[in-house]
Design a protein around this motif. Structure first.
Motif, short mmCIF file in Angstrom:
data_model
loop_
_atom_site.label_atom_id
_atom_site.label_comp_id
_atom_site.label_asym_id
_atom_site.label_seq_id
_atom_site.Cartn_x
_atom_site.Cartn_y
_atom_site.Cartn_z
N GLU A 31 2.88 8.20 15.04
CA GLU A 31 2.31 8.15 13.70
C GLU A 31 3.38 7.67 12.72
O GLU A 31 4.56 7.93 12.89
CB GLU A 31 1.81 9.54 13.29
CG GLU A 31 0.59 10.00 14.08
CD GLU A 31 0.14 11.39 13.66
OE1 GLU A 31 -0.82 11.86 14.24
OE2 GLU A 31 0.78 11.97 12.76
N GLY A 37 -0.22 8.50 3.42
CA GLY A 37 -0.99 9.14 4.48
C GLY A 37 -0.27 9.04 5.80
O GLY A 37 0.89 8.66 5.88
N ARG A 38 -0.98 9.42 6.87
CA ARG A 38 -0.43 9.29 8.22
C ARG A 38 -1.39 8.44 9.02
O ARG A 38 -2.59 8.68 9.04
CB ARG A 38 -0.25 10.65 8.88
CG ARG A 38 0.69 11.58 8.13
CD ARG A 38 2.12 11.09 8.13
NE ARG A 38 2.70 11.08 9.46
CZ ARG A 38 3.95 10.68 9.73
NH1 ARG A 38 4.71 10.24 8.74
NH2 ARG A 38 4.42 10.69 10.95
N PHE A 39 -0.83 7.44 9.71
CA PHE A 39 -1.64 6.46 10.44
C PHE A 39 -1.24 6.43 11.91
O PHE A 39 -0.07 6.61 12.25
CB PHE A 39 -1.49 5.07 9.82
CG PHE A 39 -2.26 4.90 8.55
CD1 PHE A 39 -3.39 4.12 8.50
CD2 PHE A 39 -1.85 5.54 7.39
CE1 PHE A 39 -4.10 3.98 7.32
CE2 PHE A 39 -2.55 5.41 6.21
CZ PHE A 39 -3.68 4.62 6.18
N ALA A 53 -6.17 5.95 9.79
CA ALA A 53 -5.62 7.14 9.14
C ALA A 53 -5.99 8.39 9.93
O ALA A 53 -7.12 8.53 10.40
CB ALA A 53 -6.15 7.24 7.72
N ARG A 55 -4.77 11.38 8.49
CA ARG A 55 -4.93 12.27 7.33
C ARG A 55 -4.46 11.55 6.07
O ARG A 55 -3.73 10.57 6.14
CB ARG A 55 -4.17 13.59 7.52
CG ARG A 55 -2.67 13.51 7.36
CD ARG A 55 -2.07 14.93 7.31
NE ARG A 55 -0.64 14.89 7.05
CZ ARG A 55 0.29 14.87 7.98
NH1 ARG A 55 -0.07 14.88 9.24
NH2 ARG A 55 1.56 14.83 7.65
N TRP A 57 -5.94 9.52 3.78
CA TRP A 57 -6.89 8.55 3.22
C TRP A 57 -8.17 8.59 4.06
O TRP A 57 -8.12 8.61 5.30
CB TRP A 57 -6.30 7.14 3.23
CG TRP A 57 -5.33 6.92 2.11
CD1 TRP A 57 -4.16 7.59 1.89
CD2 TRP A 57 -5.44 5.98 1.05
NE1 TRP A 57 -3.54 7.13 0.77
CE2 TRP A 57 -4.29 6.13 0.23
CE3 TRP A 57 -6.39 5.02 0.72
CZ2 TRP A 57 -4.08 5.37 -0.91
CZ3 TRP A 57 -6.18 4.25 -0.41
CH2 TRP A 57 -5.04 4.43 -1.21
N ARG A 61 -8.55 2.05 7.61
CA ARG A 61 -8.11 1.28 8.78
C ARG A 61 -7.34 0.06 8.31
O ARG A 61 -7.75 -0.62 7.36
CB ARG A 61 -9.31 0.84 9.63
CG ARG A 61 -8.94 0.03 10.87
CD ARG A 61 -10.19 -0.42 11.61
NE ARG A 61 -9.86 -1.22 12.77
CZ ARG A 61 -9.86 -0.77 14.01
NH1 ARG A 61 -10.22 0.48 14.26
NH2 ARG A 61 -9.54 -1.55 15.03
N TRP A 81 -11.67 0.97 3.90
CA TRP A 81 -11.74 2.41 3.73
C TRP A 81 -12.97 2.79 2.93
O TRP A 81 -13.59 1.97 2.30
CB TRP A 81 -10.46 2.96 3.08
CG TRP A 81 -10.27 2.73 1.62
CD1 TRP A 81 -10.51 3.62 0.61
CD2 TRP A 81 -9.77 1.55 0.97
NE1 TRP A 81 -10.19 3.08 -0.61
CE2 TRP A 81 -9.73 1.81 -0.42
CE3 TRP A 81 -9.34 0.29 1.43
CZ2 TRP A 81 -9.29 0.86 -1.35
CZ3 TRP A 81 -8.90 -0.64 0.51
CH2 TRP A 81 -8.87 -0.36 -0.85
#
Length: 245
Positions: A31, A37-39, A53, A55, A57, A61, A81
């Protein structure tokens, strides 16, 4: 509160082959932070890269697509999104991130245009892939990789695949098509993987310079610790081993 799909896109053209451009794509395997955020990456191959994402957002994508053209490779970065109310105000922020991503891929691809190539070999027998365990140097001992080595001056990639497998494994192989994206190595070279099959299906490869060999199914590829560059290619190798639709 109204919810809408938001799609933003930016493009740039880079005068390198698509395979070289693929080495300039983000090679994250964990990640990573983006836009607060975290992707998590969900796709990485020669034609592009995608992350979603996990978490921060909502339904966000990021996609990078590489399209070959007569003038080079078209790099298209897009974001999709679900936006509710005030989240539409983030358009300019997202577009700035996409522009930075596209420019970064372009600059890195140009820097890799003349990089020397190291070939790796995805030897497939049945639904299994041959992997070998490094015995040296100390910082790589115990880690796993695909057979291969540097392409010599005047040698084609396919010829290097055949030569390296004879030298490292004592077997003859027939080189096939490239697999997955190119991977930029820390030493400035490009790792390029080719599918291959044993010319003699009953031949037994031997680890001349390596500690061990294993035939791994798609489900077992994650059971050994890979060198970082080879680990980037695991999703493409899994797709190679799994049956088609």
């Amino acid at each position: 509160m109204a919810v809408a799909d938001v799609i933003l896109r930016t493009t740039t053209l880079v005068d390198v082959p698509r395979r070289v451009a693929s080495a300039a794509l983000p090679a994250f395997v964990d990640e990573f932070p983006l836009l607060g955020g975290r992707f998590r990456p969900v796709y990485h191959d020669v034609d592009g890269w995608s992350a979603v994402a996990v978490r921060g957002w909502r339904a966000f994508r990021v996609d990078v697509r590489l399209t070959p053209t007569p003038a080079g490779t078209l790099v298209t970065c897009s974001a999709t999104w679900r936006a509710a109310g005030g989240m539409l105000a983030h358009r300019s922020r997202v577009l700035a991130v996409l522009t930075s991503l596209a420019d970064g891929v372009r600059e890195r691809a140009l820097a890799l245009a003349d990089a020397p190539v190291v070939v790796g070999t995805a030897i497939v027998r049945g639904r299994c892939l041959l992997a070998q365990q490094r015995s040296y140097p100390a910082d790589a001992a115990g880690l796993w990789e695909l057979p291969g080595g540097r392409v010599e001056p005047g040698e084609s990639d396919a010829d290097a695949v055949v030569r390296e497998c004879e030298e490292e494994l004592g077997v003859k192989v027939a080189a096939g098509e490239p697999v997955g994206p190119d991977v930029a190595l820390p030493n400035g070279m490009l790792l390029r993987i080719f599918r291959a099959t044993l010319v003699d299906e009953d031949a037994s490869p031997h680890p001349h310079d390596h500690a061990d060999l294993r035939w791994l199914t798609a489900g077992r590829l994650g059971s050994v610790p890979w060198l970082p560059a080879d680990r980037v290619l695991l999703p493409a190798l899994r797709r190679l081993l799994r049956p088609g639709p």
